[in-house]
Design a protein around this motif. Structure first.
Motif, PDB file in Angstrom:
ATOM      1  N   VAL A  60      -9.879   6.359 -18.183  1.00  0.00           N
ATOM      2  CA  VAL A  60      -9.096   7.431 -18.796  1.00  0.00           C
ATOM      3  C   VAL A  60      -7.850   7.680 -17.950  1.00  0.00           C
ATOM      4  O   VAL A  60      -7.808   7.321 -16.769  1.00  0.00           O
ATOM      5  N   PRO A  61      -6.817   8.256 -18.534  1.00  0.00           N
ATOM      6  CA  PRO A  61      -5.568   8.509 -17.790  1.00  0.00           C
ATOM      7  C   PRO A  61      -5.766   9.532 -16.671  1.00  0.00           C
ATOM      8  O   PRO A  61      -6.580  10.445 -16.775  1.00  0.00           O
ATOM      9  N   ILE A  62      -4.993   9.357 -15.597  1.00  0.00           N
ATOM     10  CA  ILE A  62      -4.977  10.281 -14.473  1.00  0.00           C
ATOM     11  C   ILE A  62      -3.609  10.956 -14.444  1.00  0.00           C
ATOM     12  O   ILE A  62      -2.576  10.292 -14.573  1.00  0.00           O
ATOM     13  N   ASP A  63      -3.606  12.253 -14.247  1.00  0.00           N
ATOM     14  CA  ASP A  63      -2.341  12.987 -14.160  1.00  0.00           C
ATOM     15  C   ASP A  63      -1.758  12.801 -12.759  1.00  0.00           C
ATOM     16  O   ASP A  63      -2.288  13.309 -11.774  1.00  0.00           O
ATOM     17  N   VAL A  64      -0.658  12.048 -12.674  1.00  0.00           N
ATOM     18  CA  VAL A  64      -0.016  11.809 -11.376  1.00  0.00           C
ATOM     19  C   VAL A  64       1.347  12.507 -11.309  1.00  0.00           C
ATOM     20  O   VAL A  64       2.169  12.185 -10.454  1.00  0.00           O
ATOM     21  N   ARG A  76     -10.322  15.486  -9.284  1.00  0.00           N
ATOM     22  CA  ARG A  76      -9.166  14.600  -9.096  1.00  0.00           C
ATOM     23  C   ARG A  76      -9.504  13.458  -8.134  1.00  0.00           C
ATOM     24  O   ARG A  76      -8.822  13.217  -7.123  1.00  0.00           O
ATOM     25  N   THR A  77     -10.589  12.792  -8.473  1.00  0.00           N
ATOM     26  CA  THR A  77     -11.091  11.684  -7.656  1.00  0.00           C
ATOM     27  C   THR A  77     -11.350  10.483  -8.553  1.00  0.00           C
ATOM     28  O   THR A  77     -11.887  10.628  -9.659  1.00  0.00           O
ATOM     29  N   VAL A  78     -10.987   9.312  -8.071  1.00  0.00           N
ATOM     30  CA  VAL A  78     -11.126   8.080  -8.846  1.00  0.00           C
ATOM     31  C   VAL A  78     -11.905   7.051  -8.029  1.00  0.00           C
ATOM     32  O   VAL A  78     -11.696   6.926  -6.819  1.00  0.00           O
ATOM     33  N   VAL A  79     -12.791   6.334  -8.700  1.00  0.00           N
ATOM     34  CA  VAL A  79     -13.507   5.211  -8.085  1.00  0.00           C
ATOM     35  C   VAL A  79     -13.001   3.948  -8.769  1.00  0.00           C
ATOM     36  O   VAL A  79     -13.132   3.794  -9.986  1.00  0.00           O
ATOM     37  N   GLU A  80     -12.397   3.049  -7.991  1.00  0.00           N
ATOM     38  CA  GLU A  80     -11.751   1.860  -8.536  1.00  0.00           C
ATOM     39  C   GLU A  80     -12.470   0.599  -8.073  1.00  0.00           C
ATOM     40  O   GLU A  80     -12.703   0.414  -6.874  1.00  0.00           O
ATOM     41  N   ALA A  87      -0.001   4.504  -4.580  1.00  0.00           N
ATOM     42  CA  ALA A  87       1.041   5.361  -4.037  1.00  0.00           C
ATOM     43  C   ALA A  87       1.251   6.587  -4.930  1.00  0.00           C
ATOM     44  O   ALA A  87       1.408   7.716  -4.438  1.00  0.00           O
ATOM     45  N   LEU A  88       1.242   6.380  -6.239  1.00  0.00           N
ATOM     46  CA  LEU A  88       1.377   7.492  -7.176  1.00  0.00           C
ATOM     47  C   LEU A  88       0.199   8.456  -7.050  1.00  0.00           C
ATOM     48  O   LEU A  88       0.375   9.674  -7.093  1.00  0.00           O
ATOM     49  N   MET A  89      -1.009   7.908  -6.901  1.00  0.00           N
ATOM     50  CA  MET A  89      -2.194   8.762  -6.754  1.00  0.00           C
ATOM     51  C   MET A  89      -2.092   9.613  -5.491  1.00  0.00           C
ATOM     52  O   MET A  89      -2.344  10.827  -5.520  1.00  0.00           O
ATOM     53  N   ARG A  90      -1.729   8.979  -4.382  1.00  0.00           N
ATOM     54  CA  ARG A  90      -1.645   9.731  -3.128  1.00  0.00           C
ATOM     55  C   ARG A  90      -0.607  10.839  -3.224  1.00  0.00           C
ATOM     56  O   ARG A  90      -0.824  11.966  -2.778  1.00  0.00           O
ATOM     57  N   ALA A  91       0.524  10.522  -3.820  1.00  0.00           N
ATOM     58  CA  ALA A  91       1.592  11.512  -3.942  1.00  0.00           C
ATOM     59  C   ALA A  91       1.172  12.688  -4.815  1.00  0.00           C
ATOM     60  O   ALA A  91       1.636  13.820  -4.619  1.00  0.00           O
ATOM     61  N   VAL A 132      -4.388  12.751  -5.656  1.00  0.00           N
ATOM     62  CA  VAL A 132      -5.592  12.184  -6.253  1.00  0.00           C
ATOM     63  C   VAL A 132      -6.314  11.339  -5.207  1.00  0.00           C
ATOM     64  O   VAL A 132      -5.724  10.405  -4.645  1.00  0.00           O
ATOM     65  N   ARG A 133      -7.569  11.664  -4.936  1.00  0.00           N
ATOM     66  CA  ARG A 133      -8.358  10.881  -3.995  1.00  0.00           C
ATOM     67  C   ARG A 133      -8.937   9.665  -4.709  1.00  0.00           C
ATOM     68  O   ARG A 133      -9.214   9.710  -5.909  1.00  0.00           O
ATOM     69  N   TYR A 134      -9.168   8.602  -3.961  1.00  0.00           N
ATOM     70  CA  TYR A 134      -9.748   7.415  -4.585  1.00  0.00           C
ATOM     71  C   TYR A 134     -10.623   6.660  -3.591  1.00  0.00           C
ATOM     72  O   TYR A 134     -10.416   6.714  -2.379  1.00  0.00           O
ATOM     73  N   VAL A 135     -11.614   5.968  -4.165  1.00  0.00           N
ATOM     74  CA  VAL A 135     -12.509   5.099  -3.400  1.00  0.00           C
ATOM     75  C   VAL A 135     -12.368   3.702  -3.978  1.00  0.00           C
ATOM     76  O   VAL A 135     -12.575   3.500  -5.186  1.00  0.00           O
TER      77      VAL A 135
END
Length: 322
Positions: free
Chosen positions: A204-208, A224-228, A249-253, A256-259
């Motif tokens: 699904v889309p993430i708001d960045v 606001r966390t994503v597992v990729e 880079a967009l997520m960090r800005a 948005v946290r990600y694993v």
């Protein structure tokens, strides 16, 4: 020496095929042919493909036998699961043993098509003996590629709960997600949920906070966390690699946290689940920690084990219980 007709050189054939081509039963016993099943041969030296083995089994079985289970699903292009035994189903009490073939007997055939049993019926049969995590992976793939629907599977199962795999398929349906785009995504999601973590949304889309669409594999929107999942193409394809760098880079800005998950990290599932949990905690999640107890262990056991003994299910239904 009489030349072998070309029609007998491309794959399996029957005694009747050989006779029509001018090859006698005595010639079939020679070194130029190999017997595959009773009444079925191929040319010696012919390299049998997966398709050839299915053709050979069809020729050896009566026309009333139909492809089922994982074999039927593999005819759709599914690259998952064992290729043997080749699975067929037949109505009635036919006893016939063929090497590399499993013949399931039933009192009433499920719906069939021009390939074998229908996709929904084949999935029921597969769920009867599959592990939970594999049944989820295959079910996701079928839904994602529009080969069947949850409604179709459920309707068939509920129309005959006596069918092989019907109870199992109904149990699995709640864990499927047709938005999953890869086998690894379909493995990853239940690792999280069967450990007790919330169920993420798939693809699904993430708001960045930018005028660009960024899709996350498994998204915890509230936190606001994503597992990729990072397949090998993410490293080998330089354009994909560059695109991934921009996405992260967009997520960090945007906060948005990600694993990031690789095949190797997926091989240490408890450690991986723990990392996702800690990332969620940092994002404000206040739920319980993951548990690796009975429900987690069920993920790696058969769906039948998760559902419980068939005799108990029959008794519960007789008493009107769920």
């Amino acid at each position: 020496m009489r030349p072998i007709p070309s029609r007998l050189q491309s794959g399996p054939f029957t005694r009747a095929d050989a006779r029509r081509a001018g090859v006698t039963s005595r010639m079939l016993q020679g070194r130029r042919f190999v017997r595959l099943h009773q009444g079925v041969w191929c040319l010696a030296g012919h390299e049998m493909s997966e398709h050839d083995w299915i053709v050979a089994a069809r020729l050896a079985l009566p026309e009333c036998a139909h492809l089922t289970g994982i074999t039927r699903l593999q005819q759709l292009g599914l690259d998952f699961g064992p290729r043997q035994p080749i699975r067929f189903v037949v109505q009635g009490d036919l006893h016939l043993e063929l090497e590399g073939v499993f013949l399931h007997r039933t009192t009433l055939l499920p719906p069939t098509d021009d390939v074998g049993v229908t996709v929904a019926a084949a999935y029921l049969s597969y769920c009867a003996h599959a592990r939970v995590i594999d049944a989820i992976t295959v079910g996701d793939w079928l839904l994602h590629h529009h080969h069947t629907t949850i409604e179709e599977i459920r309707a068939l199962a509920l129309s005959g709960l006596w069918r092989h795999g019907a109870d199992e398929a109904v149990w699995v349906l709640d864990h499927l997600d047709g938005r999953s785009r890869s086998f690894k995504e379909s493995e990853l999601r239940p690792l999280l949920t069967f450990a007790g973590l919330p169920r993420p949304e798939a693809n699904v889309p993430i708001d960045v906070h930018e005028d660009v669409v960024v899709i996350g594999d498994l998204v915890y929107r509230e936190w606001r966390t994503v597992v990729e999942y990072e397949g090998s193409q993410h490293q080998e394809d330089r354009s994909q690699y560059s695109s991934d760098l921009d996405r992260y880079a967009l997520m960090r800005a945007a906060g948005v946290r990600y694993v990031q998950v690789t095949k190797e990290r997926l091989g240490r599932p408890q450690t991986l689940v723990g990392e996702v949990f800690r990332t969620l905690l940092a994002a404000g999640y206040d739920g319980p920690p993951p548990r690796f107890d009975r429900e987690w262990l069920l993920l790696f056991r058969s769906v039948s084990t998760a559902v419980g003994p068939r005799r108990d299910r029959i008794h519960r239904r007789a008493r009107g219980e769920r």
